[in-house]
Motif scaffolding. Structure first.
Motif, PDB file in Angstrom:
ATOM      1  N   SER A  54       0.811  -1.283   0.015  1.00 50.35           N
ATOM      2  CA  SER A  54       0.093   0.000  -0.104  1.00 50.35           C
ATOM      3  C   SER A  54       1.104   1.284  -0.064  1.00 50.35           C
ATOM      4  CB  SER A  54      -0.924   0.023   1.278  1.00 50.35           C
ATOM      5  OG  SER A  54      -1.702  -1.246   1.401  1.00 50.35           O
ATOM      6  N   MET A  55       0.170   2.502  -0.135  1.00 55.82           N
ATOM      7  CA  MET A  55       0.818   3.662  -0.389  1.00 55.82           C
ATOM      8  C   MET A  55       0.098   4.616  -0.011  1.00 55.82           C
ATOM      9  SD  MET A  55       2.658   5.288  -3.703  1.00 55.82           S
ATOM     10  CE  MET A  55       2.941   3.683  -4.416  1.00 55.82           C
ATOM     11  N   ILE A  56       0.631   5.772   0.849  1.00 57.22           N
ATOM     12  CA  ILE A  56      -0.074   7.205   0.788  1.00 57.22           C
ATOM     13  C   ILE A  56       0.855   8.128   0.230  1.00 57.22           C
ATOM     14  CG2 ILE A  56      -0.942   6.465   3.234  1.00 57.22           C
ATOM     15  CD1 ILE A  56       1.316   8.250   4.462  1.00 57.22           C
ATOM     16  N   MET A  57       0.107   9.296  -0.142  1.00 58.69           N
ATOM     17  CA  MET A  57       0.771  10.370  -0.625  1.00 58.69           C
ATOM     18  C   MET A  57       0.487  11.564   0.110  1.00 58.69           C
ATOM     19  SD  MET A  57      -0.435   9.746  -4.858  1.00 58.69           S
ATOM     20  CE  MET A  57      -2.047  10.152  -4.570  1.00 58.69           C
ATOM     21  N   LEU A  58       1.703  12.451   0.336  1.00 61.48           N
ATOM     22  CA  LEU A  58       1.528  13.620   1.067  1.00 61.48           C
ATOM     23  C   LEU A  58       2.452  14.685   0.606  1.00 61.48           C
ATOM     24  CD1 LEU A  58       4.258  13.843   3.009  1.00 61.48           C
ATOM     25  CD2 LEU A  58       3.578  11.824   3.854  1.00 61.48           C
ATOM     26  N   GLY A  59       2.094  16.042   1.009  1.00 63.18           N
ATOM     27  CA  GLY A  59       2.844  17.128   0.728  1.00 63.18           C
ATOM     28  C   GLY A  59       2.624  17.991   1.882  1.00 63.18           C
ATOM     29  N   THR A  60       3.417  19.046   1.687  1.00 60.79           N
ATOM     30  CA  THR A  60       3.392  20.494   2.512  1.00 60.79           C
ATOM     31  C   THR A  60       2.015  21.233   2.300  1.00 60.79           C
ATOM     32  OG1 THR A  60       5.539  20.385   2.492  1.00 60.79           O
ATOM     33  CG2 THR A  60       4.428  22.573   3.118  1.00 60.79           C
ATOM     34  N   ALA A  61       1.284  21.386   3.427  1.00 60.00           N
ATOM     35  CA  ALA A  61       0.012  22.063   3.251  1.00 60.00           C
ATOM     36  C   ALA A  61       0.192  23.542   2.594  1.00 60.00           C
ATOM     37  CB  ALA A  61      -0.389  22.348   4.402  1.00 60.00           C
ATOM     38  N   ARG A  62      -0.355  23.784   1.608  1.00 58.23           N
ATOM     39  CA  ARG A  62      -0.088  25.072   0.914  1.00 58.23           C
ATOM     40  C   ARG A  62      -1.300  25.852   0.428  1.00 58.23           C
ATOM     41  NH1 ARG A  62       2.823  21.017  -1.511  1.00 58.23           N
ATOM     42  NH2 ARG A  62       1.546  21.211  -3.389  1.00 58.23           N
ATOM     43  N   GLU A  63      -1.496  27.094   0.229  1.00 60.08           N
ATOM     44  CA  GLU A  63      -2.950  27.846  -0.045  1.00 60.08           C
ATOM     45  C   GLU A  63      -2.949  27.453  -1.754  1.00 60.08           C
ATOM     46  OE1 GLU A  63      -4.985  29.391   1.526  1.00 60.08           O
ATOM     47  OE2 GLU A  63      -4.173  28.489   3.279  1.00 60.08           O
ATOM     48  N   ASP A  64      -2.928  26.453  -2.352  1.00 54.96           N
ATOM     49  CA  ASP A  64      -3.261  26.150  -3.349  1.00 54.96           C
ATOM     50  C   ASP A  64      -4.723  25.679  -3.740  1.00 54.96           C
ATOM     51  OD1 ASP A  64      -3.017  23.537  -2.686  1.00 54.96           O
ATOM     52  OD2 ASP A  64      -1.161  23.225  -3.848  1.00 54.96           O
ATOM     53  N   ASP A  65      -5.036  25.346  -4.759  1.00 53.22           N
ATOM     54  CA  ASP A  65      -6.504  24.780  -5.038  1.00 53.22           C
ATOM     55  C   ASP A  65      -6.975  23.553  -4.303  1.00 53.22           C
ATOM     56  OD1 ASP A  65      -7.332  27.063  -6.592  1.00 53.22           O
ATOM     57  OD2 ASP A  65      -6.878  26.096  -8.644  1.00 53.22           O
ATOM     58  N   TYR A  66      -5.697  22.685  -4.203  1.00 53.66           N
ATOM     59  CA  TYR A  66      -6.084  21.284  -3.500  1.00 53.66           C
ATOM     60  C   TYR A  66      -6.155  21.727  -2.125  1.00 53.66           C
ATOM     61  CZ  TYR A  66      -5.659  16.505  -2.132  1.00 53.66           C
ATOM     62  OH  TYR A  66      -5.798  15.322  -1.321  1.00 53.66           O
ATOM     63  N   GLY A  67      -5.258  22.446  -1.499  1.00 56.19           N
ATOM     64  CA  GLY A  67      -5.089  22.932  -0.070  1.00 56.19           C
ATOM     65  C   GLY A  67      -6.524  23.447   0.179  1.00 56.19           C
ATOM     66  N   LYS A  68      -7.066  24.334  -0.590  1.00 53.28           N
ATOM     67  CA  LYS A  68      -8.269  24.983   0.071  1.00 53.28           C
ATOM     68  C   LYS A  68      -9.469  23.884  -0.030  1.00 53.28           C
ATOM     69  CE  LYS A  68      -6.949  29.308  -2.210  1.00 53.28           C
ATOM     70  NZ  LYS A  68      -6.968  30.010  -3.304  1.00 53.28           N
ATOM     71  N   MET A  69      -9.301  22.682  -0.897  1.00 53.94           N
ATOM     72  CA  MET A  69     -10.323  21.685  -0.730  1.00 53.94           C
ATOM     73  C   MET A  69     -10.431  20.935   0.430  1.00 53.94           C
ATOM     74  SD  MET A  69     -10.766  20.375  -4.736  1.00 53.94           S
ATOM     75  CE  MET A  69      -8.964  20.623  -5.185  1.00 53.94           C
ATOM     76  N   VAL A  70      -8.931  20.374   0.749  1.00 53.62           N
ATOM     77  CA  VAL A  70      -8.824  19.441   1.831  1.00 53.62           C
ATOM     78  C   VAL A  70      -8.634  20.031   3.154  1.00 53.62           C
ATOM     79  CG1 VAL A  70      -7.973  17.639   0.294  1.00 53.62           C
ATOM     80  CG2 VAL A  70      -6.436  19.197   1.706  1.00 53.62           C
ATOM     81  N   GLY A  71      -8.237  21.315   3.299  1.00 50.90           N
ATOM     82  CA  GLY A  71      -8.047  22.173   4.366  1.00 50.90           C
ATOM     83  C   GLY A  71      -6.639  21.928   5.210  1.00 50.90           C
ATOM     84  N   GLU A  72      -6.613  22.269   6.272  1.00 50.95           N
ATOM     85  CA  GLU A  72      -5.281  22.182   7.282  1.00 50.95           C
ATOM     86  C   GLU A  72      -5.269  20.878   7.872  1.00 50.95           C
ATOM     87  OE1 GLU A  72      -2.418  24.584   7.817  1.00 50.95           O
ATOM     88  OE2 GLU A  72      -3.356  25.527   5.839  1.00 50.95           O
ATOM     89  N   PRO A  73      -4.111  20.512   8.253  1.00 49.23           N
ATOM     90  CA  PRO A  73      -3.891  19.405   9.073  1.00 49.23           C
ATOM     91  C   PRO A  73      -4.485  19.664  10.479  1.00 49.23           C
ATOM     92  CG  PRO A  73      -1.787  19.866   8.194  1.00 49.23           C
ATOM     93  CD  PRO A  73      -2.798  20.818   7.752  1.00 49.23           C
ATOM     94  N   GLY A  74      -4.902  18.852  11.381  1.00 45.44           N
ATOM     95  CA  GLY A  74      -5.373  19.294  12.752  1.00 45.44           C
ATOM     96  C   GLY A  74      -6.742  18.243  12.807  1.00 45.44           C
ATOM     97  N   SER A  75      -7.255  18.798  13.949  1.00 54.02           N
ATOM     98  CA  SER A  75      -8.281  17.881  14.515  1.00 54.02           C
ATOM     99  C   SER A  75      -9.837  18.182  13.935  1.00 54.02           C
ATOM    100  CB  SER A  75      -8.369  18.103  15.973  1.00 54.02           C
ATOM    101  OG  SER A  75      -8.526  19.386  16.298  1.00 54.02           O
ATOM    102  N   GLY A  76      -9.593  18.682  12.611  1.00 56.02           N
ATOM    103  CA  GLY A  76     -10.921  18.817  11.972  1.00 56.02           C
ATOM    104  C   GLY A  76     -12.129  17.879  12.048  1.00 56.02           C
ATOM    105  N   GLY A  77     -11.642  16.769  12.234  1.00 59.49           N
ATOM    106  CA  GLY A  77     -12.653  15.483  12.370  1.00 59.49           C
ATOM    107  C   GLY A  77     -12.616  14.727  11.029  1.00 59.49           C
TER     108      GLY A  77
END
Length: 139
Positions: A54-77
């Protein structure tokens, strides 16, 4: 119908405030290995970490279009990844030693799994257990 030799089709994708540091942490705590990593300096544009088949993908949180869709890391549930392991006790000891926050201690489930739940340093929830459903097998 997919066969069991087919490559996985699902790849959880995570964003981290400090993805460069988390790549190392995920290796130490959970046993991931780096398959690919792209970026500049401490900014990770895209990384692929492998765990068995299996594999995961990851990256640095940024203010790009994808970042706006998925939100910031944290306890957002609502975000959690389940990882099937051969030995939950070994995985638990490794995660705890690396500093994972244990939010549910090891437990034996009525459906036959031994598992625990923890948070990584940036708030993502990870469940590790011996329950291992396989797409090519009947439930």
């Amino acid at each position: 119908m997919p066969t069991t030799s087919e490559a996985p089709r699902l790849y959880p994708a995570l964003r981290y405030k400090n993805a460069a540091k988390m790549i190392d942490w995920l290796g130490d705590a959970f046993g991931f290995t780096v398959r690919a990593r792209y970026g500049e300096g401490d900014v990770v544009h895209h990384a692929e970490l492998v765990f068995g088949s299996s594999m995961i993908m990851l990256g640095t949180a940024r203010e790009d279009d994808y970042g706006k869709m998925v939100g910031e890391p944290g306890s957002g549930g609502g975000k959690s990844i389940y990882v099937a392991v051969d030995d939950a006790d070994v995985a638990y000891a490794k995660a705890k030693k690396a500093g994972a926050t244990i939010i549910q201690e090891l437990v034996d489930r009525d459906y036959g799994s031994r598992e625990f739940i923890c948070r990584d340093p940036e708030g993502n929830v990870w469940s590790f257990g011996t329950y291992w459903p396989k797409a090519g097998e009947k439930a």
